[in-house]
Design a protein around this motif. Sequence first.
Motif, PDB file in Angstrom:
ATOM      1  N   ASN A 182      31.213 -63.838  36.306  1.00  0.00           N
ATOM      2  CA  ASN A 182      32.003 -64.079  37.512  1.00  0.00           C
ATOM      3  C   ASN A 182      33.285 -64.838  37.174  1.00  0.00           C
ATOM      4  OD1 ASN A 182      30.074 -62.833  39.104  1.00  0.00           O
ATOM      5  ND2 ASN A 182      29.030 -64.747  39.625  1.00  0.00           N
ATOM      6  N   ASP A 183      34.322 -64.535  37.936  1.00  0.00           N
ATOM      7  CA  ASP A 183      35.600 -65.216  37.727  1.00  0.00           C
ATOM      8  C   ASP A 183      35.433 -66.724  37.853  1.00  0.00           C
ATOM      9  OD1 ASP A 183      36.714 -62.735  37.462  1.00  0.00           O
ATOM     10  OD2 ASP A 183      37.712 -62.732  39.422  1.00  0.00           O
ATOM     11  N   HIS A 184      36.132 -67.446  37.007  1.00  0.00           N
ATOM     12  CA  HIS A 184      36.191 -68.908  37.043  1.00  0.00           C
ATOM     13  C   HIS A 184      34.907 -69.585  36.583  1.00  0.00           C
ATOM     14  CE1 HIS A 184      39.749 -67.901  39.298  1.00  0.00           C
ATOM     15  NE2 HIS A 184      39.042 -67.451  40.316  1.00  0.00           N
ATOM     16  N   VAL A 185      33.964 -68.836  36.013  1.00  0.00           N
ATOM     17  CA  VAL A 185      32.704 -69.428  35.575  1.00  0.00           C
ATOM     18  C   VAL A 185      32.724 -69.635  34.067  1.00  0.00           C
ATOM     19  CG1 VAL A 185      30.200 -69.155  35.405  1.00  0.00           C
ATOM     20  CG2 VAL A 185      31.399 -68.438  37.478  1.00  0.00           C
ATOM     21  N   TYR A 186      32.596 -70.882  33.640  1.00  0.00           N
ATOM     22  CA  TYR A 186      32.434 -71.240  32.239  1.00  0.00           C
ATOM     23  C   TYR A 186      30.942 -71.271  31.916  1.00  0.00           C
ATOM     24  CZ  TYR A 186      37.209 -73.251  31.877  1.00  0.00           C
ATOM     25  OH  TYR A 186      38.566 -73.467  31.852  1.00  0.00           O
ATOM     26  N   VAL A 187      30.575 -70.977  30.675  1.00  0.00           N
ATOM     27  CA  VAL A 187      29.195 -71.165  30.245  1.00  0.00           C
ATOM     28  C   VAL A 187      28.768 -72.613  30.483  1.00  0.00           C
ATOM     29  CG1 VAL A 187      27.645 -71.215  28.240  1.00  0.00           C
ATOM     30  CG2 VAL A 187      29.226 -69.289  28.551  1.00  0.00           C
ATOM     31  N   ASP A 188      29.652 -73.544  30.173  1.00  0.00           N
ATOM     32  CA  ASP A 188      29.300 -74.956  30.331  1.00  0.00           C
ATOM     33  C   ASP A 188      29.115 -75.353  31.781  1.00  0.00           C
ATOM     34  OD1 ASP A 188      29.175 -75.509  27.638  1.00  0.00           O
ATOM     35  OD2 ASP A 188      31.286 -76.082  27.484  1.00  0.00           O
ATOM     36  N   PHE A 189      29.742 -74.630  32.731  1.00  0.00           N
ATOM     37  CA  PHE A 189      29.489 -74.927  34.136  1.00  0.00           C
ATOM     38  C   PHE A 189      28.015 -74.710  34.459  1.00  0.00           C
ATOM     39  CE2 PHE A 189      34.010 -73.940  35.933  1.00  0.00           C
ATOM     40  CZ  PHE A 189      34.501 -75.030  35.229  1.00  0.00           C
ATOM     41  N   VAL A 190      27.468 -73.623  33.931  1.00  0.00           N
ATOM     42  CA  VAL A 190      26.051 -73.328  34.198  1.00  0.00           C
ATOM     43  C   VAL A 190      25.171 -74.331  33.464  1.00  0.00           C
ATOM     44  CG1 VAL A 190      24.269 -71.552  34.157  1.00  0.00           C
ATOM     45  CG2 VAL A 190      26.672 -70.888  34.440  1.00  0.00           C
ATOM     46  N   ARG A 191      25.514 -74.616  32.208  1.00  0.00           N
ATOM     47  CA  ARG A 191      24.722 -75.580  31.424  1.00  0.00           C
ATOM     48  C   ARG A 191      24.684 -76.945  32.098  1.00  0.00           C
ATOM     49  NH1 ARG A 191      27.138 -76.252  25.725  1.00  0.00           N
ATOM     50  NH2 ARG A 191      25.224 -77.422  25.382  1.00  0.00           N
ATOM     51  N   ASP A 192      25.796 -77.367  32.672  1.00  0.00           N
ATOM     52  CA  ASP A 192      25.895 -78.702  33.256  1.00  0.00           C
ATOM     53  C   ASP A 192      25.415 -78.776  34.695  1.00  0.00           C
ATOM     54  OD1 ASP A 192      26.995 -79.466  30.852  1.00  0.00           O
ATOM     55  OD2 ASP A 192      29.076 -79.341  31.559  1.00  0.00           O
ATOM     56  N   GLY A 193      25.116 -77.627  35.301  1.00  0.00           N
ATOM     57  CA  GLY A 193      24.605 -77.629  36.665  1.00  0.00           C
ATOM     58  C   GLY A 193      25.663 -77.617  37.745  1.00  0.00           C
ATOM     59  N   ASN A 194      26.924 -77.418  37.369  1.00  0.00           N
ATOM     60  CA  ASN A 194      27.974 -77.429  38.384  1.00  0.00           C
ATOM     61  C   ASN A 194      27.830 -76.299  39.389  1.00  0.00           C
ATOM     62  OD1 ASN A 194      29.311 -79.695  37.336  1.00  0.00           O
ATOM     63  ND2 ASN A 194      30.414 -78.459  35.842  1.00  0.00           N
ATOM     64  N   LEU A 195      27.425 -75.117  38.925  1.00  0.00           N
ATOM     65  CA  LEU A 195      27.273 -73.993  39.852  1.00  0.00           C
ATOM     66  C   LEU A 195      26.096 -74.217  40.788  1.00  0.00           C
ATOM     67  CD1 LEU A 195      28.000 -70.852  37.655  1.00  0.00           C
ATOM     68  CD2 LEU A 195      29.537 -72.149  39.091  1.00  0.00           C
TER      69      LEU A 195
END
Length: 269
Positions: free
Chosen positions: A110-123
Motif C-alpha cells: 500500500n502507498d505510504h507504508v514502510y516495512v518498519d511502520f508495520v514492525r513498530d505497530g504504527n499501522l
Amino acid sequence: MSFDCFIGIDYSGAETPTSRLKGLQVYAAQPGGGPVEAWASPTRSNNGQRVNWTRREVAERLLQEVHKGARFLAGIDHGFSMPVSYFARYGLESWPGFLSDFVHHWPTHNDHVYVDFVRDGNLHRTGDAPPPGTRTGSSDEFRLAERWTSSAKSVFLFDVQGSVAKSTHAGIPWLKWLREQAGERLHVWPFDGWAIPSDKPVLVEVYPLIFRNRYEREGRTLDQQDAYATARWMRDMDARGALDGYFAPPLSLAERAVADLEGWILGVR
C-alpha cells in the motif's frame, strides 16, 4: 529453455512502494550473448536522465511484459516464502494461503507504508493493520534452501548488513499482486510447479552473492552488480545448457515437501 529475456532484480525494502530507491536495480540480458543492459524506469527526470525505480513500477513492468507475451526469466533478490516452522506456527497449509495471510498482516504494497511502520505497530494504531508481531519469527529460523548455502540470512533477521528481511517483507505482497493480475499466464517457481512450462514467463528467487564475483564490476555499484550478475548468470547457464539442472535440485521426497512451502533459491543445489 527458449526464454526471450533474462532479468535480474536487486530488490530493496526501503521506504514505501512508490519511493525511488537507488538500491532497487534491474538489468536484462538477451539470449545469444552480447551486453547486459540496465532496464530504465518508465519515469524520466526533467532533463531526460534515468531515475531510480520504485517497487510498484517494477511489478507493473513485469506485468506489462506478461501481457506482451514475452517469455522471460526474472530472478528477484528477496525471499518468496517463510520457513516451514512459520507455516506450522500459524496453521498455514499452502503457499497461496500463506500469501493471503501474509498480505493481511503485512500490507506493505500500500502507498505510504514502510516495512518498519508495520514492525513498530504504527499501522495498527491507525486501524490499517493487525497488531505487530502477529506474523513473525526469530532470526535463527531458516528455510532449507538457506541452510544449503554458506551465508544466506534468515528472512526474519532485520537491521544488519546484507539482510534480506526487509526486502522480503516488502516484496512478497507484490508476488501476490502479480499472480492475481497475470493469472495462469505467469509461473512462480517452484510454487506453481518444479517443471518449467515452455510457454510462460517465470519468476524465481535468487541470492546474488552466488553470482556477484563471477563477473567484473566495471564501475557498477554493488546493487547494479547484483542485478547485472543475476541476469548474466541465468543467460550464461541457459546458453551452456545447464539451466535445467538448477531447476531440479537434488532433494529427497521429504525435502521436496518442505520446499513446496518454503520455495527454493535458483542456483542452490
